[in-house]
Structure formats: structure tokens, C-alpha cells
Design a protein around this motif. Structure first.
Motif, PDB file in Angstrom:
ATOM      1  N   GLN A  98       0.812  -1.216   0.000  1.00  0.00           N
ATOM      2  CA  GLN A  98       0.000   0.000   0.000  1.00  0.00           C
ATOM      3  C   GLN A  98       0.848   1.270   0.000  1.00  0.00           C
ATOM      4  OE1 GLN A  98      -3.341   0.086   2.717  1.00  0.00           O
ATOM      5  NE2 GLN A  98      -3.527  -2.143   2.757  1.00  0.00           N
ATOM      6  N   PHE A  99       2.114   1.154   0.301  1.00  0.00           N
ATOM      7  CA  PHE A  99       3.017   2.304   0.371  1.00  0.00           C
ATOM      8  C   PHE A  99       4.012   2.290  -0.784  1.00  0.00           C
ATOM      9  CE2 PHE A  99       4.976   5.367   3.563  1.00  0.00           C
ATOM     10  CZ  PHE A  99       3.782   6.009   3.838  1.00  0.00           C
ATOM     11  N   ALA A 100       3.670   1.569  -1.852  1.00  0.00           N
ATOM     12  CA  ALA A 100       4.611   1.316  -2.947  1.00  0.00           C
ATOM     13  C   ALA A 100       5.023   2.588  -3.688  1.00  0.00           C
ATOM     14  CB  ALA A 100       3.998   0.319  -3.924  1.00  0.00           C
ATOM     15  N   GLU A 101       4.228   3.647  -3.614  1.00  0.00           N
ATOM     16  CA  GLU A 101       4.563   4.866  -4.357  1.00  0.00           C
ATOM     17  C   GLU A 101       5.731   5.639  -3.749  1.00  0.00           C
ATOM     18  OE1 GLU A 101       1.727   8.315  -3.605  1.00  0.00           O
ATOM     19  OE2 GLU A 101       0.519   6.633  -2.872  1.00  0.00           O
ATOM     20  N   TYR A 102       6.101   5.287  -2.523  1.00  0.00           N
ATOM     21  CA  TYR A 102       7.182   6.011  -1.854  1.00  0.00           C
ATOM     22  C   TYR A 102       8.471   5.203  -1.925  1.00  0.00           C
ATOM     23  CZ  TYR A 102       3.160   8.507   0.008  1.00  0.00           C
ATOM     24  OH  TYR A 102       1.989   9.214   0.125  1.00  0.00           O
ATOM     25  N   PRO A 103       9.605   5.847  -2.268  1.00  0.00           N
ATOM     26  CA  PRO A 103      10.882   5.123  -2.373  1.00  0.00           C
ATOM     27  C   PRO A 103      11.312   4.575  -1.017  1.00  0.00           C
ATOM     28  CG  PRO A 103      11.233   7.504  -2.503  1.00  0.00           C
ATOM     29  CD  PRO A 103       9.760   7.287  -2.570  1.00  0.00           C
ATOM     30  N   GLN A 104      11.895   3.385  -1.037  1.00  0.00           N
ATOM     31  CA  GLN A 104      12.344   2.773   0.205  1.00  0.00           C
ATOM     32  C   GLN A 104      13.695   3.338   0.631  1.00  0.00           C
ATOM     33  OE1 GLN A 104      11.908  -1.486   0.691  1.00  0.00           O
ATOM     34  NE2 GLN A 104      10.387  -1.603  -0.946  1.00  0.00           N
ATOM     35  N   ALA A 105      13.949   3.239   1.923  1.00  0.00           N
ATOM     36  CA  ALA A 105      15.206   3.705   2.515  1.00  0.00           C
ATOM     37  C   ALA A 105      15.814   2.547   3.306  1.00  0.00           C
ATOM     38  CB  ALA A 105      14.954   4.907   3.436  1.00  0.00           C
ATOM     39  N   PRO A 106      17.106   2.648   3.652  1.00  0.00           N
ATOM     40  CA  PRO A 106      17.737   1.563   4.416  1.00  0.00           C
ATOM     41  C   PRO A 106      17.075   1.353   5.774  1.00  0.00           C
ATOM     42  CG  PRO A 106      19.380   3.050   3.498  1.00  0.00           C
ATOM     43  CD  PRO A 106      18.059   3.715   3.296  1.00  0.00           C
ATOM     44  N   ALA A 107      17.215   0.144   6.297  1.00  0.00           N
ATOM     45  CA  ALA A 107      16.696  -0.166   7.625  1.00  0.00           C
ATOM     46  C   ALA A 107      17.454   0.639   8.672  1.00  0.00           C
ATOM     47  CB  ALA A 107      16.837  -1.656   7.906  1.00  0.00           C
ATOM     48  N   PHE A 108      16.828   0.828   9.834  1.00  0.00           N
ATOM     49  CA  PHE A 108      17.467   1.563  10.929  1.00  0.00           C
ATOM     50  C   PHE A 108      17.221   0.823  12.226  1.00  0.00           C
ATOM     51  CE2 PHE A 108      17.776   4.697  14.300  1.00  0.00           C
ATOM     52  CZ  PHE A 108      18.922   5.393  13.957  1.00  0.00           C
ATOM     53  N   SER A 109      18.298   0.343  12.840  1.00  0.00           N
ATOM     54  CA  SER A 109      18.202  -0.362  14.113  1.00  0.00           C
ATOM     55  C   SER A 109      17.209  -1.511  13.993  1.00  0.00           C
ATOM     56  CB  SER A 109      17.829   0.623  15.226  1.00  0.00           C
ATOM     57  OG  SER A 109      17.813   0.003  16.494  1.00  0.00           O
ATOM     58  N   ILE A 110      16.198  -1.565  14.848  1.00  0.00           N
ATOM     59  CA  ILE A 110      15.227  -2.659  14.831  1.00  0.00           C
ATOM     60  C   ILE A 110      14.137  -2.452  13.780  1.00  0.00           C
ATOM     61  CG2 ILE A 110      15.601  -3.228  17.257  1.00  0.00           C
ATOM     62  CD1 ILE A 110      13.040  -1.709  17.936  1.00  0.00           C
ATOM     63  N   LEU A 111      14.133  -1.278  13.116  1.00  0.00           N
ATOM     64  CA  LEU A 111      13.104  -0.949  12.132  1.00  0.00           C
ATOM     65  C   LEU A 111      13.631  -1.269  10.737  1.00  0.00           C
ATOM     66  CD1 LEU A 111      12.022   2.513  13.614  1.00  0.00           C
ATOM     67  CD2 LEU A 111      11.115   0.248  14.161  1.00  0.00           C
ATOM     68  N   ASP A 112      12.958  -2.190  10.029  1.00  0.00           N
ATOM     69  CA  ASP A 112      13.490  -2.611   8.722  1.00  0.00           C
ATOM     70  C   ASP A 112      12.579  -2.272   7.549  1.00  0.00           C
ATOM     71  OD1 ASP A 112      11.442  -4.425   8.921  1.00  0.00           O
ATOM     72  OD2 ASP A 112      12.707  -6.220   8.890  1.00  0.00           O
ATOM     73  N   THR A 113      11.505  -1.522   7.817  1.00  0.00           N
ATOM     74  CA  THR A 113      10.590  -1.122   6.739  1.00  0.00           C
ATOM     75  C   THR A 113      10.570   0.400   6.692  1.00  0.00           C
ATOM     76  OG1 THR A 113       9.259  -3.092   7.220  1.00  0.00           O
ATOM     77  CG2 THR A 113       8.263  -1.417   5.811  1.00  0.00           C
ATOM     78  N   CYS A 114      11.489   0.967   5.898  1.00  0.00           N
ATOM     79  CA  CYS A 114      11.725   2.414   5.927  1.00  0.00           C
ATOM     80  C   CYS A 114      11.583   3.032   4.536  1.00  0.00           C
ATOM     81  CB  CYS A 114      13.123   2.712   6.485  1.00  0.00           C
ATOM     82  SG  CYS A 114      13.407   2.037   8.148  1.00  0.00           S
ATOM     83  N   PHE A 115      11.316   4.349   4.519  1.00  0.00           N
ATOM     84  CA  PHE A 115      11.045   5.057   3.276  1.00  0.00           C
ATOM     85  C   PHE A 115      11.742   6.415   3.289  1.00  0.00           C
ATOM     86  CE2 PHE A 115       7.581   2.317   4.476  1.00  0.00           C
ATOM     87  CZ  PHE A 115       7.324   1.588   3.335  1.00  0.00           C
TER      88      PHE A 115
END
Length: 482
Positions: free
Chosen positions: A379-396
Motif C-alpha cells: 500500500q506504500f509502494a509509491e514512496y521510495p524505500q530507505a535503508p533499515a534503521f536499528s530494529i526498524l526494517d521497513t523504511c522510506f
């Protein structure tokens, strides 16, 4: 984009939704808003309280004490998430330890009890995003961290052999005529031993001072040690005589910040909830304020629902009945909805979760988290992804964006009880320029661990813990001191 325009966009979205168009919300990125540094507690920090009808209301605020205020937002986020991961790991260890101690295998229970003097952790582990309230104790005042996963309330006491810095004067037992140490041969000392796994001489003082001792050891090396004591506790002017608490004379750990100690709101005989059963009926609730704002939330003791300011009806989910649950509040998580899409995962068949005020980020077993992640990415496919950060691995990467339409997020509990997460609790802004914005959820290491609903997903929500009725209630509420 001005906030007025953002509000207009939000109203337009609501109109479209009313007409049948789409789900989700608009998250506005005010220029410079993400670059605000967390404010450290400075000077003496008094929080308000008052009695309203049949309830006692305490003001809640974020506790943002930091020993290194010059750190960048990314460094602060890394420290916060690392501390949060340590708390989650500690909670998992405690859950397993309670199961072993309560098992019929006496040998296994003895081994578990010997691993630590007290297998306990708290929201005090976190350097930021704690919530604090001020209570009266023995004629003085103490600002303490509010924690639903701790059994015992404790404060730093004179004479202090080793203490962390706090904003208020240390509690002085000699200045309180109602103070008394709890002896070893008392039911309270016995309850402490049962709750923490301590036994024998470890819980008692020396022969010439037979007071009941306690040691709270946190997995990051922080600790609180002292004696179990009784004194008058004051909550918005309502007295609780003979309140049992820990009088800590040796306490260390920067995570405690500038607070006086910890308020234990867990399910145990020595928690504030149990000790005030006659006054408040085993019911308390909180509404946690947004981190980015200067607003305050509230901790309400008692079952007077008329003092709430909820904008939606209260829905109740039944607590899981588990004699080995320790001080934790368990519910059955049966589903999660992202946008209008129900997430499909086999993990919901055994979806027991903890509702916790001290954990920040919601942590889910891998099967559930991966399913939520996949749907969110879709559902968030329109936004470019960004690298993971710490325990968070789904980033934009949202650099330069003025607004973002965030899918709604709903948690579903036993009986079809749906709880919608506030839009501010869906995304975690790592960087000040919005180049790294992450889904505010993380995966646990194993399917055998227990999922935890953290405070980041409880913001702007009235959460009601009814221990007598064995249920937890939820309602949307714009948090403010009521």
C-alpha cells in the motif's frame, strides 16, 4: 505546507472517505518540526493532580532526560531503539522465567530463580519516551516513571550509598513520622519473594537490622537496591496509609534519568493497583500524549468513566487468564488490518500479546510482522524505500514531501474488538529531513516469543485496565490533562 492547508487536506480526505473513497490518513510534514530536539528535564519538575468525582487524576508527561542533549536526532533514535530492544528481550526472558518458576518442575524452577536476584525490568530502562507522574510520599513529592510491567514502586532514599542524579530532593525516611521498614517475617516480604523469585536470607537484612531487602536488577546493568518500607502515599490528596514501596539506597543507571524512581502498575500483590484496591477497585487508565507536542496526558485511578474525554465508545477485550503471567497484561491478538485489508497470518492462532506502557515500539512474532510488512509495502509502494534503521526494517525516503497518506492500522482482539492506532503511531521519523521514515513496528526473533503492543501505538488513546473485570478497554481520545 502550512498547518491550515494540512487540515484542509485532511478534511478533504474525510469527505472522500465518507463518500466511499479510500482509507488512511494524511500525515503533514511541517517544515522544521522534525528537527526539534527532545527537551531535558530542567529544575524541579512538578506535575499536577486532582480528585474529580470518584476518580483521582494524575498528569502524565514525557520524560525526556538525556545526559547528552547535543546528540543528533539519528543518534538519539539509535539509543532509544537499542534500549527498547533490550527491554523487549528482558520482557521475553521474564515471561519465560515466570513460566518456569510456576511450573511443577522444582529443579527447573530453582535454576531459573538462581539466574538473578530479581527478574524484573521496567520503562525506566528507556532514556526517552518514558511517561512520568508526580505522587506524594511521606510528606514530600516524587516524580516516578509509570510502568505497567513492574511489580514494585521504588524511590531513591537517604542515606544514599550510590544514586543517579534526580531533579527532586532524595526521600528522607527520618523526616517522615509515618515511615517504617518492613520486617522479614511479614506477608509483604513473602509477597516480594514470590513475585521476584527471591528466597531465604537474600531478601532479609543483617541480624542487627532484620528489614526485608530488595534488589531490582535490570539487564542493561542498571539496578535499585534497598529495603522494603511503608509510608503514606498521596494521590491527588487521597491518602494511602501504609503503602509498601522500595526505599532504594543504592541505585545506578543513566536510563533512570532525573526521576525519583518507578511506579509499579503491574498485576502483583505489591503493585500500586493491588495496594489501592479498596480506594480504586483495581481500575486505572491512561492517555499518553504525543511526543512531538508539549501537551500532557493523564493517569486516572478509579472507575469513574465520566472524567474521560474519549471521542469514540469504549470497547473492551478480555484479559488472558494465565496463572503464570506474572505482572503482565495479556490479550489475544486475533488480527491486524492495514488500510481496508485484513492481514493473513498463521501467527494469529496463538496471538497472545502484552499491553505495555514502558516498551516503545510494537514488536510482533515474525509470522505476523512479515505479513503486516508485506501489506504495508504494497500500500506504500509509491514512496521510495530507505535503508533499515536499528530494529526498524521497513523504511522510506520522504525527503521533500509535504504530505503523506498513511494507511490506517487496526489491531483486532478477541471478540472482534477493533482498536485503531492513531496516525501518529504508524510511522517513526528517524531523520530530521524525513529521508528515513520507518514503519513503527519490529519483528521478534522467534515465533515462541510474546508480542508486545508498545506505547508508540497507544498515543492519543484511552487505555483502561480493569483488573477486577479482567478486561482492557480502548477508546480514541485527544490526550490532555483532564
Amino acid at each position: 505546507m502550512a498547518w491550515g492547508a494540512c487540515i484542509a487536506a485532511l478534511l478533504l480526505l474525510l469527505l472522500l472517505a465518507a463518500a466511499g473513497g479510500g482509507n488512511g490518513g494524511v500525515h503533514c510534514l511541517e517544515e522544521g518540526s522534525m528537527s526539534r530536539s527532545r527537551r531535558a528535564l530542567q529544575g524541579r519538575h512538578y506535575l499536577r493532580s486532582r480528585a474529580v468525582g470518584g476518580a483521582t487524576v494524575l498528569e502524565l508527561r514525557h520524560h525526556s532526560f538525556s545526559s547528552a542533549p547535543s546528540k543528533s536526532k539519528e543518534e538519539e533514535a539509535d539509543a532509544l531503539l537499542s534500549s527498547d530492544a533490550a527491554r523487549v528481550a528482558s520482557l521475553q526472558w521474564r515471561i519465560e522465567n515466570y513460566r518456569v518458576i510456576g511450573s511443577s518442575d522444582a529443579a527447573a524452577a530453582a535454576v531459573a530463580a538462581s539466574k538473578a536476584q530479581v527478574p524484573v525490568t521496567s520503562g525506566a530502562k528507556l532514556r526517552t519516551l518514558n511517561y512520568v507522574a508526580t505522587v506524594g510520599l511521606g510528606g514530600g513529592e516524587a516524580t516516578v516513571i509509570v510502568d505497567t510491567a513492574s511489580e514494585l514502586t521504588w524511590v531513591q532514599c537517604k542515606p544514599c550509598e550510590s544514586c543517579h542524579d534526580q531533579q527532586e530532593p532524595l526521600f528522607d525516611p527520618t523526616s517522615s513520622p509515618s515511615y517504617a521498614a518492613v520486617p522479614c517475617n511479614s506477608s509483604s516480604c513473602d509477597a516480594l519473594q514470590v513475585a521476584t523469585g527471591m528466597s531465604g536470607p537474600a531478601a532479609c537484612g543483617s541480624a542487627d537490622q532484620p528489614a526485608c531487602s530488595y534488589t531490582l536488577s535490570y539487564r542493561d546493568g542498571s539496578y535499585s537496591r534497598g529495603v522494603l518500607a511503608r509510608d503514606k502515599l498521596s494521590l491527588a490528596g487521597q491518602a494511602v496509609d501504609g503503602f509498601v514501596f522500595g526505599c532504594g539506597t543504592s541505585n545506578q543507571g543513566a536510563p533512570f534519568g532525573g526521576t525519583s524512581g518507578l511506579m509499579g502498575l503491574g498485576r502483583s500483590q505489591l503493585s500500586l493497583v493491588s495496594q489501592t484496591m479498596d480506594q480504586f477497585g483495581g481500575v486505572f487508565s491512561y492517555c499518553l500524549p504525543l511526543k512531538e507536542s508539549d501537551s500532557s496526558g493523564s493517569l486516572v485511578l478509579g472507575d469513574d468513566l465520566s472524567v474521560y474525554r474519549n471521542s469514540t465508545p469504549i470497547v473492551y477485550a478480555s484479559m488472558v487468564s494465565d496463572p503464570l503471567q506474572g505482572p503482565f497484561y495479556f490479550l489475544n491478538l486475533t488480527g491486524i488490518t492495514v488500510g481496508s485489508q485484513e492481514v493473513d497470518s498463521s501467527g494469529f492462532s496463538a496471538g497472545k500479546v502484552i499491553i505495555d506502557s514502558g516498551t516503545v515500539i510494537t514488536s510482533l512474532v515474525p509470522s505476523i510482522y512479515n505479513a503486516v510488512k508485506a501489506e504495508f509495502l504494497s500500500q506504500f509502494a509509491e514512496y521510495p524505500q530507505a535503508p533499515a534503521f536499528s530494529i526498524l526494517d521497513t523504511c522510506f525516503n520522504m525527503t521533500g514531501l509535504r504530505e503523506v497518506q498513511v494507511p490506517s492500522l487496526k489491531l483486532v482482539f478477541d471478540g472482534g474488538v477493533e482498536v485503531e492506532v492513531d496516525s501518529s503511531g504508524v510511522l517513526y521519523f528517524v531523520s530530521s529531513d524525513s529521508s528515513q521514515v520507518c514503519l513503527a513496528m519490529a519483528a521478534l526473533k522467534s515465533e515462541y516469543e510474546t508480542s508486545i503492543i508498545g506505547n508508540y501505538q497507544q498515543k492519543n488513546m484511552r487505555v483502561i485496565f480493569d483488573t477486577s473485570g479482567s478486561q482492557v478497554g480502548f477508546a480514541q481520545e485527544t490526550c490532555g490533562y483532564i
